[in-house]
Design a protein around this motif. Structure first.
Motif, PDB file in Angstrom:
ATOM      1  N   GLN A  74       0.819  -1.185   0.104  1.00 32.41           N
ATOM      2  CA  GLN A  74       0.074  -0.244  -0.046  1.00 32.41           C
ATOM      3  C   GLN A  74       0.891   1.318  -0.041  1.00 32.41           C
ATOM      4  OE1 GLN A  74      -2.835  -1.008   3.458  1.00 32.41           O
ATOM      5  NE2 GLN A  74      -4.410   0.010   1.791  1.00 32.41           N
ATOM      6  N   ASN A  75       1.982   1.403   0.645  1.00 30.17           N
ATOM      7  CA  ASN A  75       2.867   2.353   0.863  1.00 30.17           C
ATOM      8  C   ASN A  75       3.719   2.705  -0.758  1.00 30.17           C
ATOM      9  OD1 ASN A  75       1.962   2.862   3.426  1.00 30.17           O
ATOM     10  ND2 ASN A  75       3.583   1.800   4.403  1.00 30.17           N
ATOM     11  N   LYS A  76       3.991   1.616  -1.228  1.00 29.49           N
ATOM     12  CA  LYS A  76       4.893   2.150  -2.407  1.00 29.49           C
ATOM     13  C   LYS A  76       4.365   1.774  -3.553  1.00 29.49           C
ATOM     14  CE  LYS A  76       9.037  -0.114   0.139  1.00 29.49           C
ATOM     15  NZ  LYS A  76      10.057  -1.236   0.113  1.00 29.49           N
ATOM     16  N   ILE A  77       3.188   1.436  -3.678  1.00 29.41           N
ATOM     17  CA  ILE A  77       2.661   1.348  -5.139  1.00 29.41           C
ATOM     18  C   ILE A  77       2.035   2.865  -5.353  1.00 29.41           C
ATOM     19  CG2 ILE A  77       0.660   0.503  -6.477  1.00 29.41           C
ATOM     20  CD1 ILE A  77       2.683  -1.444  -6.215  1.00 29.41           C
ATOM     21  N   PRO A  78       2.517   3.560  -6.397  1.00 30.21           N
ATOM     22  CA  PRO A  78       2.108   5.092  -6.511  1.00 30.21           C
ATOM     23  C   PRO A  78       0.600   5.170  -7.164  1.00 30.21           C
ATOM     24  CG  PRO A  78       3.369   4.290  -8.472  1.00 30.21           C
ATOM     25  CD  PRO A  78       3.475   2.826  -7.418  1.00 30.21           C
ATOM     26  N   LEU A  79      -0.492   4.613  -6.403  1.00 25.34           N
ATOM     27  CA  LEU A  79      -1.817   5.027  -6.678  1.00 25.34           C
ATOM     28  C   LEU A  79      -2.190   5.671  -5.525  1.00 25.34           C
ATOM     29  CD1 LEU A  79      -2.506   1.593  -8.765  1.00 25.34           C
ATOM     30  CD2 LEU A  79      -2.661   3.822  -9.572  1.00 25.34           C
ATOM     31  N   ALA A  80      -2.927   6.647  -5.797  1.00 28.64           N
ATOM     32  CA  ALA A  80      -3.881   7.394  -4.708  1.00 28.64           C
ATOM     33  C   ALA A  80      -4.728   6.525  -3.877  1.00 28.64           C
ATOM     34  CB  ALA A  80      -4.085   8.605  -4.868  1.00 28.64           C
ATOM     35  N   SER A  81      -5.509   5.852  -4.637  1.00 31.20           N
ATOM     36  CA  SER A  81      -6.900   5.259  -4.048  1.00 31.20           C
ATOM     37  C   SER A  81      -6.485   3.947  -3.950  1.00 31.20           C
ATOM     38  CB  SER A  81      -8.018   5.299  -5.172  1.00 31.20           C
ATOM     39  OG  SER A  81      -9.004   4.768  -4.604  1.00 31.20           O
TER      40      SER A  81
END
Length: 494
Positions: A74-81
């Motif tokens: 969750q922290n490293k994937i560059p997706l806001a949602s």
């Protein structure tokens, strides 16, 4: 433990999710092995943005040099949602709406990343509500686009947007919109309660939602306003009203409304106040003419010849000399003909529909007169009544006026002027009983509120329009100071 709750092993998870989708071939499944760790990805092929899925989710996912944890992912994937869910039904609902689901077999939660591919219509001119002056853009079927336009026009922190979900079988996302410092809390609560209490399979469109929550479903008159114009929607919110947006619908819902609100147009604000007042009064007069003109013709020719001037009576006699039908049947026949032409023109492609309406009206009208089915004078009267009904800015109100005309014609043919007055009396009583979100429908005439005439029947100069309508019960009735609004200073004055 429920068979759809996580954690699950790989095979059970795959089987449960495929069962949710009824073994649909559209459900895409990818299994990755990263440093001995199994990761399974699910999404619907045509519901996700492929480029975003590949570059913002898959590339970072595969580039890691050690096993993932849910928190790290969750922290490293560059997706806001992103969010976590713990049951297979919740996962399937998210996937249907354009999300990608990642699950580590044996974990208690799956991670959902929002990567939707939305096919949406671009902003364009309004089709059902045309304006000469003012903004030309209209809402679209995309809720996100509509919210973007709304935020652009109402750039204030005072704007409240509440999210509601309606539908037992097919869920629809609904947004309740209002200005916190203006909207009456009772109006907001009434809207919110009626929407939340709906127990229906689905809400197909804003107009369907309006029929579910309006005060009287048996009335021919609309009690909530439907519009596709953002400027009209924002103007209503600034007066203290409450609005509703429904996903996949290009129209929005506004309430509470009065009868006179359906004859207002934001175009009245964009032109000078005296012109705006004249056009608004013309619409009210047109409504009355549309309802009463044809029934008066029928009543006069059936029972009240003495009310017709002698010179006109001779012309009427000559015009009807070859007509074998009584006036009431003749009038109903022509009114039905006009409605058939209107409906056929609306259903055909635009260019064909316009041609058919014009040519069909001329040809059929001439043929009906020559064949002796009707008189020239009645054709003029019916055409005037139809034109008058089209002046209403609201399509639903214009349709209501045309529907009312038929029982009025029948009453005029049966009882003459007495029938017309009885019909009008029943109409007034019916309107007096109507409400919109519990507010009086005939305000400001009943209850009488002289201060609201400017916001309903006439339009005064902006310098004198310093208060919001009383019938809406806004928290703050004053727009600005009347004294300061009328001060005019030259550049050399202190």
């Amino acid at each position: 433990m429920n068979g759809t709750q996580l954690p699950m092993d790989l095979e059970a998870y795959i089987q449960a999710l495929e069962d949710q989708f009824n073994q649909s071939p559209d459900l895409v499944q990818k299994i990755f092995h990263i440093k001995g760790q199994k990761i399974i990805l699910h999404f619907v092929n045509y519901q996700v943005n492929k480029e975003q899925l590949e570059h913002e989710l898959l590339e970072p996912l595969m580039s890691n040099r050690k096993p993932w944890t849910i928190q790290e992912l969750q922290n490293k994937i560059p997706l806001a949602s992103s969010e976590t869910v713990n049951s297979v039904p919740d996962i399937s609902k998210k996937i249907i709406h354009g999300s990608a689901a990642i699950y580590f077999p044996g974990e208690k939660e799956a991670i959902i990343f929002d990567v939707p591919e939305q096919s949406k219509r671009q902003l364009a001119r309004a089709e059902t509500e045309s304006l000469v002056f003012g903004p030309q853009v209209s809402f679209t079927e995309s809720l996100q686009t509509n919210l973007n336009v709304l935020r652009w026009r109402l750039d204030t922190e005072d704007l409240v947007v509440e999210k509601l979900i309606v539908g037992e079988r097919i869920q629809s996302e609904i947004r309740l919109v209002y200005l916190k410092s203006l909207a009456n809390e009772e109006n907001v609560k009434t809207f919110r309660q009626r929407i939340k209490e709906l127990t229906v399979d689905e809400v197909e469109d804003t107009s369907v939602l309006g029929q579910y929550i309006e005060d009287s479903s048996s009335s021919v008159f609309p009690q909530l306003l439907f519009t596709e114009l953002p400027d009209r929607f924002c103007h209503s919110l600034s007066r203290g009203r409450v609005g509703v947006l429904v996903d996949k619908s290009p129209t929005v819902l506004i309430g509470p409304m009065t009868l006179f609100s359906f004859f207002e147009s934001t175009e009245d604000l964009y032109m000078r106040w005296n012109m705006g007042t004249f056009i608004r009064l013309l619409r009210f007069w047109s409504m009355f003419i549309s309802i009463i003109l044809t029934p008066m013709y029928v009543a006069a020719l059936t029972y009240h010849y003495e009310t017709i001037p002698a010179s006109l009576l001779i012309t009427l006699g000559q015009s009807r000399s070859t007509v074998p039908f009584p006036p009431v049947f003749e009038a109903l026949l022509l009114e039905l003909l006009i409605e058939l032409l209107r409906e056929a023109g609306a259903r055909l492609p635009t260019k064909v529909g316009q041609t058919m309406g014009i040519v069909g009206g001329i040809v059929l009208g001439q043929a009906a007169v020559k064949a002796g089915f009707t008189s020239n004078i009645l054709i003029i009267i019916v055409a005037l009544s139809a034109l008058a009904s089209f002046t209403a800015p609201s399509y639903l109100m214009g349709t209501a006026i045309r529907v009312i005309r038929f029982p009025m014609i029948v009453l005029a043919g049966a009882y003459g002027l007495i029938g017309i007055f009885a019909g009008l009396s029943f109409l007034v009583i019916h309107l007096l009983k109507q409400k919109s979100l519990g507010r009086p429908y005939l305000a400001p005439l009943y209850p009488f509120q002289a201060k609201d005439f400017n916001d309903s029947i006439i339009r005064l100069p902006f310098q004198k329009n310093t208060r919001r309508p009383v019938n809406v019960m806004p928290k703050d009735q004053a727009k600005y100071s009347k004294d300061k609004a009328t001060i005019h200073k030259d550049v050399d004055e202190p």
